[in-house]
Enzyme design. Sequence first.
Site, mmCIF file in Angstrom:
data_model
loop_
_atom_site.group_PDB
_atom_site.id
_atom_site.type_symbol
_atom_site.label_atom_id
_atom_site.label_comp_id
_atom_site.label_asym_id
_atom_site.label_seq_id
_atom_site.Cartn_x
_atom_site.Cartn_y
_atom_site.Cartn_z
ATOM 1 N N GLU A 9 33.700 72.062 72.153
ATOM 2 C CA GLU A 9 34.919 71.228 72.163
ATOM 3 C C GLU A 9 35.509 71.143 73.564
ATOM 4 O O GLU A 9 35.905 70.078 74.024
ATOM 5 C CB GLU A 9 35.973 71.805 71.219
ATOM 6 C CG GLU A 9 35.657 71.625 69.760
ATOM 7 C CD GLU A 9 36.824 72.066 68.901
ATOM 8 O OE1 GLU A 9 37.329 73.175 69.103
ATOM 9 O OE2 GLU A 9 37.246 71.281 68.033
ATOM 10 N N ASP A 18 40.389 60.768 61.193
ATOM 11 C CA ASP A 18 39.109 61.214 61.775
ATOM 12 C C ASP A 18 37.997 60.188 61.634
ATOM 13 O O ASP A 18 36.821 60.526 61.664
ATOM 14 C CB ASP A 18 38.674 62.545 61.129
ATOM 15 C CG ASP A 18 39.657 63.665 61.478
ATOM 16 O OD1 ASP A 18 39.824 64.572 60.656
ATOM 17 O OD2 ASP A 18 40.274 63.592 62.555
ATOM 18 N N MET A 26 48.047 68.899 64.830
ATOM 19 C CA MET A 26 47.861 69.055 63.381
ATOM 20 C C MET A 26 48.919 68.240 62.634
ATOM 21 O O MET A 26 49.843 68.773 62.045
ATOM 22 C CB MET A 26 47.973 70.528 62.994
ATOM 23 C CG MET A 26 47.057 71.428 63.753
ATOM 24 S SD MET A 26 45.367 70.818 63.799
ATOM 25 C CE MET A 26 44.672 71.666 62.435
ATOM 26 N N HIS A 27 48.787 66.918 62.793
ATOM 27 C CA HIS A 27 49.737 66.042 62.097
ATOM 28 C C HIS A 27 49.051 64.690 61.993
ATOM 29 O O HIS A 27 48.625 64.148 63.007
ATOM 30 C CB HIS A 27 51.031 65.938 62.905
ATOM 31 C CG HIS A 27 51.981 64.883 62.418
ATOM 32 N ND1 HIS A 27 52.896 65.101 61.415
ATOM 33 C CD2 HIS A 27 52.129 63.584 62.776
ATOM 34 C CE1 HIS A 27 53.589 63.988 61.199
ATOM 35 N NE2 HIS A 27 53.144 63.046 62.005
ATOM 36 N N ILE A 28 48.949 64.165 60.785
ATOM 37 C CA ILE A 28 48.273 62.879 60.624
ATOM 38 C C ILE A 28 49.227 61.772 61.051
ATOM 39 O O ILE A 28 50.338 61.665 60.530
ATOM 40 C CB ILE A 28 47.825 62.682 59.167
ATOM 41 C CG1 ILE A 28 46.747 63.726 58.847
ATOM 42 C CG2 ILE A 28 47.274 61.271 58.968
ATOM 43 C CD1 ILE A 28 46.330 63.787 57.408
ATOM 44 N N SER A 32 43.715 75.664 73.733
ATOM 45 C CA SER A 32 42.530 75.981 74.560
ATOM 46 C C SER A 32 41.847 74.701 75.027
ATOM 47 O O SER A 32 41.255 74.653 76.106
ATOM 48 C CB SER A 32 41.552 76.860 73.778
ATOM 49 O OG SER A 32 41.002 76.134 72.692
ATOM 50 N N ASN A 33 41.987 73.626 74.238
ATOM 51 C CA ASN A 33 41.407 72.339 74.679
ATOM 52 C C ASN A 33 42.276 71.700 75.755
ATOM 53 O O ASN A 33 41.770 71.081 76.687
ATOM 54 C CB ASN A 33 41.226 71.419 73.477
ATOM 55 C CG ASN A 33 40.063 71.883 72.621
ATOM 56 O OD1 ASN A 33 38.914 71.677 72.963
ATOM 57 N ND2 ASN A 33 40.371 72.572 71.529
ATOM 58 N N HIS A 39 37.825 66.459 66.962
ATOM 59 C CA HIS A 39 37.647 66.941 65.592
ATOM 60 C C HIS A 39 36.412 67.838 65.543
ATOM 61 O O HIS A 39 35.339 67.442 66.013
ATOM 62 C CB HIS A 39 37.496 65.749 64.634
ATOM 63 C CG HIS A 39 37.398 66.158 63.198
ATOM 64 N ND1 HIS A 39 38.442 66.772 62.546
ATOM 65 C CD2 HIS A 39 36.387 66.078 62.321
ATOM 66 C CE1 HIS A 39 38.063 67.057 61.301
ATOM 67 N NE2 HIS A 39 36.820 66.636 61.145
ATOM 68 N N ASN A 72 41.060 61.654 69.709
ATOM 69 C CA ASN A 72 41.304 62.872 68.930
ATOM 70 C C ASN A 72 40.052 63.728 68.890
ATOM 71 O O ASN A 72 38.931 63.215 68.778
ATOM 72 C CB ASN A 72 41.702 62.499 67.491
ATOM 73 C CG ASN A 72 41.905 63.735 66.616
ATOM 74 O OD1 ASN A 72 42.675 64.622 66.939
ATOM 75 N ND2 ASN A 72 41.153 63.801 65.525
#
Length: 220
Positions: A200, A171, A96-98, A12-13, A131, A129
């Site tokens: 967001e 983050d 969703m992955h550091i 959605s972003n 958050h 990023n």
Amino acid sequence: RRIVVLISGSGSNLQALIDALNTPALPDAQIILVLSNRKAAYGLQRAAQANIPTAYLALQPYLKNNPGKTREDYDAEVAKIVVKEKPDLVVLAGWMHIMSEKFLELVDGRKGLKGDDGVEVTHNIPVINLHPALPGAFDGAHAIERAYEAFQKGEIAHSGAMVHRVVKDVDRGEPVIVREVPIEKGEPIESFEERLHKVEHEIIVQAAAKVLEEVKSVQR
Ligand code: GRF
């Protein structure tokens, strides 16, 4: 201005960025690639519907198909896919992955690194990023739920969302845009989450425009 967007979920972003392209909110910009680490990410459909090229590379299949390779090798692979597009900006929108340092070294390395051809290359491509919490408040996963619980316990009066520069600590990069989001007493988490996602969608566009403006001024 060339943007690459990394996603893992509904996108959605990403959609907010797509809708803002070539409007006063995000002028003179194009999304040249959407990369997902999850095949089922609906964001890939959104990109396809907008005629934006997509790529898919997930960690587990990569490790299975490349015995001996590590998470760092995967991150390097992601970096190479990204850098090849010569973007002016990389946006992690629900990725969703550091990322390991390896990714940042190759993309926003500020120091020379050997490319495949042995030639030293240095890229300074800004990575941002999104958050769903305020700086330093709820770093890491499940930030929305953790903020909501903290509010229920009276530990916080409101939460927020931010877009920050990506650095090696999760983050913790320098904020680009920060917006507070109120939580109402007794409201279900869904309505807080809906309000937060709306914010967001606004700040992801504002942050991209702001960083691209900075890039432009630096290059001028
Ligand atoms: C957003 O809440 C983002 O902050 C978090 O994951 C969600 C991504 O949503 N990292 P979408 O895939 O952009 O809809």
